[in-house]
Design a protein around this motif. Structure first.
Motif, PDB file in Angstrom:
ATOM      1  N   PHE A  34       0.802  -1.220   0.000  1.00  0.00           N
ATOM      2  CA  PHE A  34       0.000   0.000   0.000  1.00  0.00           C
ATOM      3  C   PHE A  34       0.840   1.278   0.000  1.00  0.00           C
ATOM      4  CE2 PHE A  34       0.307  -1.267   4.486  1.00  0.00           C
ATOM      5  CZ  PHE A  34       0.673  -0.089   5.122  1.00  0.00           C
ATOM      6  N   PRO A  36       1.923   2.884  -2.524  1.00  0.00           N
ATOM      7  CA  PRO A  36       1.418   3.857  -3.513  1.00  0.00           C
ATOM      8  C   PRO A  36       0.315   4.762  -2.992  1.00  0.00           C
ATOM      9  CG  PRO A  36       1.682   1.701  -4.525  1.00  0.00           C
ATOM     10  CD  PRO A  36       1.870   1.504  -3.049  1.00  0.00           C
ATOM     11  N   LEU A  37      -0.341   4.391  -1.889  1.00  0.00           N
ATOM     12  CA  LEU A  37      -1.405   5.219  -1.335  1.00  0.00           C
ATOM     13  C   LEU A  37      -0.884   6.339  -0.446  1.00  0.00           C
ATOM     14  CD1 LEU A  37      -3.937   2.419  -0.273  1.00  0.00           C
ATOM     15  CD2 LEU A  37      -4.137   3.942  -2.252  1.00  0.00           C
ATOM     16  N   ASP A 112      -5.667  -9.938  -1.840  1.00  0.00           N
ATOM     17  CA  ASP A 112      -5.951  -8.711  -2.576  1.00  0.00           C
ATOM     18  C   ASP A 112      -7.210  -8.922  -3.413  1.00  0.00           C
ATOM     19  OD1 ASP A 112      -6.089  -6.457  -4.119  1.00  0.00           O
ATOM     20  OD2 ASP A 112      -4.115  -6.681  -5.046  1.00  0.00           O
ATOM     21  N   CYS A 142      -5.625  -1.790   0.200  1.00  0.00           N
ATOM     22  CA  CYS A 142      -5.676  -2.309  -1.163  1.00  0.00           C
ATOM     23  C   CYS A 142      -5.448  -1.156  -2.143  1.00  0.00           C
ATOM     24  CB  CYS A 142      -7.035  -2.948  -1.440  1.00  0.00           C
ATOM     25  SG  CYS A 142      -7.403  -4.406  -0.445  1.00  0.00           S
ATOM     26  N   VAL A 143      -4.872  -1.484  -3.277  1.00  0.00           N
ATOM     27  CA  VAL A 143      -4.604  -0.475  -4.302  1.00  0.00           C
ATOM     28  C   VAL A 143      -5.261  -0.907  -5.611  1.00  0.00           C
ATOM     29  CG1 VAL A 143      -2.833   0.830  -5.535  1.00  0.00           C
ATOM     30  CG2 VAL A 143      -2.392   0.063  -3.193  1.00  0.00           C
ATOM     31  N   PRO A 144      -6.395  -0.286  -5.979  1.00  0.00           N
ATOM     32  CA  PRO A 144      -7.140   0.747  -5.260  1.00  0.00           C
ATOM     33  C   PRO A 144      -7.851   0.167  -4.041  1.00  0.00           C
ATOM     34  CG  PRO A 144      -8.369   0.064  -7.193  1.00  0.00           C
ATOM     35  CD  PRO A 144      -7.038  -0.627  -7.271  1.00  0.00           C
ATOM     36  N   GLN A 145      -8.276   1.069  -3.140  1.00  0.00           N
ATOM     37  CA  GLN A 145      -8.949   0.633  -1.926  1.00  0.00           C
ATOM     38  C   GLN A 145     -10.252  -0.110  -2.262  1.00  0.00           C
ATOM     39  OE1 GLN A 145      -9.273   4.408   0.247  1.00  0.00           O
ATOM     40  NE2 GLN A 145      -7.600   3.746   1.581  1.00  0.00           N
ATOM     41  N   VAL A 178      -3.904   6.918   5.197  1.00  0.00           N
ATOM     42  CA  VAL A 178      -4.662   6.664   3.981  1.00  0.00           C
ATOM     43  C   VAL A 178      -6.142   6.878   4.307  1.00  0.00           C
ATOM     44  CG1 VAL A 178      -2.951   5.034   3.084  1.00  0.00           C
ATOM     45  CG2 VAL A 178      -4.853   4.184   4.478  1.00  0.00           C
TER      46      VAL A 178
END
Length: 295
Positions: A34, A36-37, A112, A142-145, A178
């Motif tokens: 995560f 990247p968030l 995921d 999660c990416v994206p959430q 986040v």
């Protein structure tokens, strides 16, 4: 007459339902998914772990050459008979823990939901080949959430029902910086309604909605709460009161070693938690056995 026991009983073999085994001193792999968030410079470049502003004296294990043995030795010091740790496919650390200490560890698989059927197939393999007892998801990580009640989560829930394993889901405001919306406690309601057979364990506190978490546990028989990532002196009062009344079978001990808390701190503070005598064995052991179908 039973009452609050201000000193934890020492004769209960503990099951810790959230513990980590490092693969080395650099633990950035635990949080890489995560990264990247994260938007703020402190989280990105100054913190050893993304919620470091909430913790102090994070265990490092500096100089350790055998982290599996180090972890077992720490467990032995504090009467932890078994611990749940994360299993990723191909994880050398988890495989070593299982092979070297088969009676000391149980496993959950972090999943995921964004990866669709790839994740479902991985869960099935992990259950068949590694005997996982649960699937865990960090919705805000999660990416994206992915919200707790999102359509992407439903195949995971259905698979856990079919395999008769639990889910362990982060609920409440996340520690890392986040957005929090995917983990609002009210989202648990829909999932428990639609999957009445699913054993759902709320992780990481459910704050600031702990009163709502209690209300939902009263409503749904297969909904549980674990104390993961909270030092005992910060257990929410609503959770302690619930454990001491109608919720003795619903509150499960989980630590956060070595991600943010030392076992020394956790177990010294546990002695001050005002659980009733009859709550301790359920909290430290029996509720975990039932929720995760251990043994």
């Amino acid at each position: 007459m039973t009452g609050a026991h201000l000193m934890r009983p020492r004769n209960i073999p503990v099951i810790d339902t959230l513990l980590g085994i490092p693969s080395g001193e650099d633990r950035s792999d635990w949080f890489a998914a995560f990264k990247p968030l994260l938007m703020d410079e402190q989280s990105l470049s100054q913190f050893a772990m993304p919620a470091q502003y909430m913790f102090k004296d994070i265990p490092t294990g500096a100089g350790v050459s055998d982290y599996v043995a180090w972890t077992v030795a720490e467990m032995d010091k504090h009467g932890i008979e078994r611990a749940m740790v994360g299993y990723y496919e191909g994880s050398e650390t988890a495989i070593a823990a299982r092979d070297r200490f088969p009676d000391r560890f149980i496993f959950d698989m972090p999943a995921d939901p964004n990866r669709g059927m790839e994740t479902i197939r991985a869960i099935r393999r992990a259950h068949a080949e590694f005997g996982i007892k649960a699937v865990s998801v960090f919705p805000c990580g999660c990416v994206p959430q992915v919200p707790i009640n999102d359509k992407k989560m439903y195949p995971i829930y259905a698979t856990c029902v079919e395999l008769d394993i639990a889910v362990a889901i982060n609920v409440g405001v996340p520690g890392p910086r986040v957005p929090m919306a995917p983990q609002h406690c009210e989202l648990v309601d829909e999932v428990c309604w639609f999957f009445p057979e699913l054993r759902f364990v709320m992780r990481h506190g459910a704050e600031p909605w702990e009163a709502l978490a209690v209300k939902l546990m009263l409503k749904y028989p297969n909904l549980y709460y674990s104390t993961s990532a909270f030092s005992p002196k910060h257990y929410p009062k609503a959770i302690i009161d619930y454990a001491n009344t109608r919720g003795a079978d619903k509150i499960i001990y989980a630590g956060y070693f070595p991600m943010g808390l030392s076992l020394e701190r956790i177990f010294s503070e546990l002695d001050q938690v005002p659980f009733k005598d009859e709550v301790w064995p359920k909290f430290l052991r029996e509720n975990a056995r039932r929720a995760f179908k251990i043994d």
